[in-house]
Design a protein around this motif. Structure first.
Motif, PDB file in Angstrom:
ATOM      1  N   TYR A  87      -2.208  -7.781  -3.408  1.00 35.34           N
ATOM      2  CA  TYR A  87      -3.152  -5.930  -3.901  1.00 35.34           C
ATOM      3  C   TYR A  87      -2.312  -5.037  -3.704  1.00 35.34           C
ATOM      4  O   TYR A  87      -1.705  -5.551  -2.761  1.00 35.34           O
ATOM      5  CB  TYR A  87      -3.888  -6.369  -2.483  1.00 35.34           C
ATOM      6  CG  TYR A  87      -5.113  -4.851  -2.673  1.00 35.34           C
ATOM      7  CD1 TYR A  87      -5.387  -4.686  -4.061  1.00 35.34           C
ATOM      8  CD2 TYR A  87      -5.007  -4.184  -1.810  1.00 35.34           C
ATOM      9  CE1 TYR A  87      -6.594  -4.062  -3.465  1.00 35.34           C
ATOM     10  CE2 TYR A  87      -5.798  -3.336  -1.539  1.00 35.34           C
ATOM     11  CZ  TYR A  87      -6.621  -2.890  -2.875  1.00 35.34           C
ATOM     12  OH  TYR A  87      -7.701  -1.537  -3.391  1.00 35.34           O
ATOM     13  N   CYS A 130      -6.303   2.910 -12.910  1.00 31.72           N
ATOM     14  CA  CYS A 130      -4.429   3.054 -12.585  1.00 31.72           C
ATOM     15  C   CYS A 130      -4.547   4.923 -13.440  1.00 31.72           C
ATOM     16  O   CYS A 130      -5.188   4.524 -14.901  1.00 31.72           O
ATOM     17  CB  CYS A 130      -3.809   1.596 -12.942  1.00 31.72           C
ATOM     18  SG  CYS A 130      -4.223   0.644 -11.878  1.00 31.72           S
ATOM     19  N   TYR A 155      -2.299  -1.160  -3.425  1.00 31.06           N
ATOM     20  CA  TYR A 155      -3.031   0.337  -3.965  1.00 31.06           C
ATOM     21  C   TYR A 155      -2.007   1.203  -3.506  1.00 31.06           C
ATOM     22  O   TYR A 155      -1.819   1.589  -2.649  1.00 31.06           O
ATOM     23  CB  TYR A 155      -4.085   0.026  -2.582  1.00 31.06           C
ATOM     24  CG  TYR A 155      -5.178   0.842  -2.290  1.00 31.06           C
ATOM     25  CD1 TYR A 155      -5.890   1.225  -3.543  1.00 31.06           C
ATOM     26  CD2 TYR A 155      -4.470   1.879  -1.177  1.00 31.06           C
ATOM     27  CE1 TYR A 155      -6.930   2.387  -3.229  1.00 31.06           C
ATOM     28  CE2 TYR A 155      -5.545   3.712  -0.948  1.00 31.06           C
ATOM     29  CZ  TYR A 155      -6.154   3.345  -1.838  1.00 31.06           C
ATOM     30  OH  TYR A 155      -7.466   4.622  -2.034  1.00 31.06           O
ATOM     31  N   ASN A 156      -2.618   1.871  -4.577  1.00 30.11           N
ATOM     32  CA  ASN A 156      -1.668   3.157  -4.968  1.00 30.11           C
ATOM     33  C   ASN A 156      -0.625   3.047  -4.771  1.00 30.11           C
ATOM     34  O   ASN A 156       0.277   4.231  -3.789  1.00 30.11           O
ATOM     35  CB  ASN A 156      -2.365   3.994  -3.206  1.00 30.11           C
ATOM     36  CG  ASN A 156      -2.070   6.167  -3.080  1.00 30.11           C
ATOM     37  OD1 ASN A 156      -2.019   6.679  -4.788  1.00 30.11           O
ATOM     38  ND2 ASN A 156      -1.737   6.102  -2.138  1.00 30.11           N
ATOM     39  N   GLN A 168      -4.809  -1.683  -8.190  1.00 34.92           N
ATOM     40  CA  GLN A 168      -5.619  -0.551  -8.218  1.00 34.92           C
ATOM     41  C   GLN A 168      -4.718   0.667  -7.368  1.00 34.92           C
ATOM     42  O   GLN A 168      -4.392   1.450  -6.854  1.00 34.92           O
ATOM     43  CB  GLN A 168      -6.522  -0.825  -7.147  1.00 34.92           C
ATOM     44  CG  GLN A 168      -7.985   0.117  -7.138  1.00 34.92           C
ATOM     45  CD  GLN A 168      -9.245  -0.654  -6.049  1.00 34.92           C
ATOM     46  OE1 GLN A 168      -9.417  -1.857  -5.174  1.00 34.92           O
ATOM     47  NE2 GLN A 168     -10.430   0.225  -5.187  1.00 34.92           N
ATOM     48  N   ASP A 169      -5.982   1.737  -8.261  1.00 39.29           N
ATOM     49  CA  ASP A 169      -4.953   3.416  -8.223  1.00 39.29           C
ATOM     50  C   ASP A 169      -3.670   3.708  -7.995  1.00 39.29           C
ATOM     51  O   ASP A 169      -3.122   4.485  -7.592  1.00 39.29           O
ATOM     52  CB  ASP A 169      -6.006   3.909  -6.348  1.00 39.29           C
ATOM     53  CG  ASP A 169      -7.162   4.480  -6.914  1.00 39.29           C
ATOM     54  OD1 ASP A 169      -8.268   3.883  -7.472  1.00 39.29           O
ATOM     55  OD2 ASP A 169      -8.124   3.261  -5.715  1.00 39.29           O
ATOM     56  N   CYS A 170      -3.693   2.360  -9.321  1.00 38.07           N
ATOM     57  CA  CYS A 170      -1.896   2.974  -9.251  1.00 38.07           C
ATOM     58  C   CYS A 170      -0.807   4.187 -10.007  1.00 38.07           C
ATOM     59  O   CYS A 170      -2.046   4.085 -11.367  1.00 38.07           O
ATOM     60  CB  CYS A 170      -1.279   1.847  -8.997  1.00 38.07           C
ATOM     61  SG  CYS A 170      -1.312   0.345  -7.683  1.00 38.07           S
ATOM     62  N   ILE A 201       0.566  -1.252  -0.232  1.00 39.20           N
ATOM     63  CA  ILE A 201      -0.096   0.339   0.060  1.00 39.20           C
ATOM     64  C   ILE A 201       0.655   0.901  -0.330  1.00 39.20           C
ATOM     65  O   ILE A 201       2.046   1.177   0.494  1.00 39.20           O
ATOM     66  CB  ILE A 201      -0.650  -0.024   1.216  1.00 39.20           C
ATOM     67  CG1 ILE A 201      -1.677  -1.531   1.833  1.00 39.20           C
ATOM     68  CG2 ILE A 201      -1.549   1.045   0.914  1.00 39.20           C
ATOM     69  CD1 ILE A 201      -2.363  -1.800   0.381  1.00 39.20           C
ATOM     70  N   LEU A 238      -8.247  -1.958   2.357  1.00 37.23           N
ATOM     71  CA  LEU A 238      -9.584  -1.161   1.794  1.00 37.23           C
ATOM     72  C   LEU A 238     -10.374  -0.334   1.835  1.00 37.23           C
ATOM     73  O   LEU A 238     -10.720   0.149   2.728  1.00 37.23           O
ATOM     74  CB  LEU A 238     -10.715  -2.714   1.553  1.00 37.23           C
ATOM     75  CG  LEU A 238      -9.929  -4.396   0.538  1.00 37.23           C
ATOM     76  CD1 LEU A 238     -11.009  -5.246   0.815  1.00 37.23           C
ATOM     77  CD2 LEU A 238      -8.905  -4.420  -0.166  1.00 37.23           C
ATOM     78  N   THR A 239     -10.294   0.116   0.889  1.00 40.02           N
ATOM     79  CA  THR A 239     -10.871   1.283   0.757  1.00 40.02           C
ATOM     80  C   THR A 239     -12.701   1.928   0.248  1.00 40.02           C
ATOM     81  O   THR A 239     -13.213   0.269  -0.368  1.00 40.02           O
ATOM     82  CB  THR A 239     -10.396   2.350  -0.641  1.00 40.02           C
ATOM     83  OG1 THR A 239     -10.447   2.455  -1.703  1.00 40.02           O
ATOM     84  CG2 THR A 239      -8.938   2.993   0.434  1.00 40.02           C
TER      85      THR A 239
END
Length: 337
Positions: free
Chosen positions: A173, A232, A175-176, A195-197, A154, A336-337
């Motif tokens: 996983y 992404c 994230y960012n 996710q959101d990378c 993360i 997790l958001t």
């Protein structure tokens, strides 16, 4: 250090019942032991590796290693016998680990993550072998290898040129995260959601060269692995072009890019394959869905780009693709958001 003796005492009973079998899950509800790393001397350890080395093998309680801001010039191994570690820096812009090594991917990683149930947050890992000297020929130099199951990374950074992030094996996983590189710089056969990378394509060299972002090594149709990118941003340096991915070896590579921004540095064909794949393109699963940006124009894409059904795509985009057991809720913080 006195702390090392105290830390060993805390885990006396664990050591007595130690087993090399990994825990089914980490003991989330037990008190978390925190140890600190800082180069300023006001911490339990001055290197990240020495903090990891202090943790008994077979640990099943979450251990929180906090890492102060700074550049840590060391090569880190988190062995498979030490699960349940939460490694947290002060932010990917503030805490970095740098090393420079080149060769086979299994031995050059700045950070070699081999332990299941690992959470890493707020650290950038860099292999500067291809970056410190702009005149060098680019060679494989891994910043991070993730060869373990049930791991989350993360707010992390991964910086290199060739083979930056070796997403080798297991369910992961991301994230960012920020991932920087040029040649096959996200590769392997992990079963992973990004996710959101932000993925940034650049060779970091004076001479611009075109390149490839992903090189997926899924071996067979039975292999559950895939690289899944959700929401992404894929961007890069001006003046060079990249393909989103290629088939690295004869097998069944699978990459899905969904609802992401693709900048104009993406080549019109989008994807390619090695010579051995010619005639076997039906085994390749490369999917783009719901993307935007100048690089998302599908007009010139390779004719063999795979078209999965909506239900098949949704299965891959769902968190259950990597977590049908609830392991992402077993970490000491909410990821997790």
């Amino acid at each position: 250090m006195q702390f090392s003796k105290l830390f060993s005492f805390i885990f006396t009973f664990q050591v007595l019942v130690f087993s090399f079998c990994e825990p089914q899950q980490c003991n989330k509800n037990d008190p978390i032991t925190t140890i600190s790393v800082s180069q300023g001397g006001n911490a339990n350890f001055q290197t990240i590796q020495s903090a990891i080395d202090s943790i008994p093998e077979g640990n099943s309680n979450w251990i929180h290693i906090t890492v102060d801001s700074g550049v840590y010039k060391e090569k880190i191994l988190l062995p498979g016998t030490k699960p349940c570690i939460f490694l947290e820096g002060s932010g990917k812009e503030e805490t970095s680990v740098q090393w420079g090594d080149s060769g086979t991917a299994h031995h050059t990683s700045t950070f070699d993550l081999q332990a299941n149930y690992t959470l890493v947050k707020g650290i950038t890992f860099q292999n500067n072998h291809n970056i410190v000297d702009e005149k060098k020929n680019v060679t494989p130099a891994v910043a991070t290898r993730v060869h373990a199951d049930k791991c989350a990374l993360i707010d992390c950074g991964f910086v290199g040129v060739q083979d930056t992030l070796f997403d080798s094996f297991g369910r992961h996983y991301y994230y960012n995260c920020y991932i920087y590189g040029h040649t096959d710089f996200i590769f392997g056969k992990g079963q992973s959601i990004f996710q959101d990378c932000k993925i940034f394509f650049s060779n970091g060299l004076a001479e611009p060269r075109d390149g490839v972002i992903t090189a997926n090594e899924r071996s067979s149709i039975e292999d559950p692995s895939a690289f899944v990118f959700k929401n992404c941003t894929i961007d890069g340096s001006q003046g060079i072009k990249a393909n989103l991915g290629r088939a690295l070896e004869l097998g069944n590579p699978r990459v899905i890019i969904s609802d992401s921004y693709l900048a104009d540095m993406i080549r019109p064909e989008g994807w390619n394959e090695v010579q051995e794949f010619v005639g076997y393109e039906q085994n390749i699963t490369f999917v783009e869905v719901g993307c935007r940006g100048a690089g998302s124009n599908m007009t010139g894409r390779v004719p063999w780009i795979n078209k999965l059904s909506d239900s098949e795509i949704n299965q891959l985009l769902n968190l259950s693709f990597i977590d049908n057991e609830g392991w992402t809720s077993n970490f000491p913080i909410q990821i997790l958001t």
